[in-house]
Design a protein around this motif. Structure first.
Motif: not given
Length: 251
Positions: A106-121, A183-188
């Motif tokens: 996702x691209x926001x006005x204050x950051x770019x977020x890259x993530x991968x994994x399983x969220x709220x399965x 389970x996942x990883x994320x970068x801001x």
């Protein structure tokens, strides 16, 4: 359309955060379409060119990967109608209705977020992944603690339970991971990264690193799908065999 953004895109998102209402958005819909939606679709397409090598099962039409900018306010106290970012989610083929493990941007006005994994399965997926960890915890340890991966990405909030889930041994080597609920990883990254022509290539570097953990998490989920399909074939196999046997008898 170029697969990156201009400063006007971030300006629009900053304005949307201050004026999160339908009147403001509709008056500037053309700006949203030109500066955010079209570049985002182009970016998704470019990223998927790289996915042919490391995540071919996640390739879908770009319009199905891009998430709506409209918020689901049905169960939220916050009734503001729009998100403050544009986003994409690449789910695995066959898991579209339940999500499973995938890739997020996702691209926001204050950051770019890259993530991968399983969220709220869902409950069934949660149990399947926990059982998978029981038997394959050494492989998971190797993947999630990979030095190169962790140099670029942090653990996403696992929303861990305070005690082991029912039916799982508290002394198991993987119990800390089994207690996780996602389970996942994320970068801001800085939002300015979204303005660079190398955006797609840079995002791809991150997503490629996460492919092994996404594949690991999807293994029990895709296996469960196959098990659900097998009875359909098994239902007809005896019928065909019986009919074949009857034909031989009549002959």
């Amino acid at each position: 359309m170029q697969p990156w953004f201009r400063e006007d895109a971030l300006k629009f998102l900053r304005g949307l955060k201050r004026n999160n209402n339908r009147e403001w958005f509709e008056a500037r819909r053309a700006v949203y379409e030109r500066e955010l939606k079209l570049p985002m679709l182009a970016l998704i397409e470019r990223i998927m060119q790289g996915m042919e090598e490391y995540a071919p099962e996640h390739i879908r039409p770009a319009a199905k990967c891009m998430l709506r900018i409209y918020r689901d306010t049905r169960f939220s106290a916050d009734k503001s109608p729009y998100k403050h970012h544009v986003a994409a989610w690449w789910t695995r083929s066959g898991l579209e209705k339940t999500s499973g493990g995938g890739y997020y941007l996702h691209i926001g006005h204050d950051e770019l977020v890259i993530a991968a994994g399983v969220y709220m399965p869902q409950k069934e997926q949660l149990l399947a992944i926990r059982r998978h960890l029981l038997e394959n915890h050494l492989e998971w340890k190797r993947l999630i603690e990979d030095k190169k991966l962790r140099r670029f990405m942090d653990l996403h909030d696992p929303m861990a339970l305070t005690r082991p889930p029912k039916g799982f041994p508290a002394d198991h080597p993987a119990i800390s991971w089994i207690c996780w609920r996602q389970w996942g990883v994320i970068a801001h990254l800085p939002a300015a990264e979204a303005l660079k022509p190398a955006l797609a290539a840079n995002v791809t570097k991150y997503l490629r690193l996460t492919a092994p953990i996404v594949n690991f998490l999807n293994e029990p989920l895709t296996a469960a799908l196959q098990k659900k399909k097998k009875p359909l074939f098994g239902l007809y196999a005896p019928v065909r065999t019986r009919m074949h046997s009857d034909d031989e008898h009549e002959l």
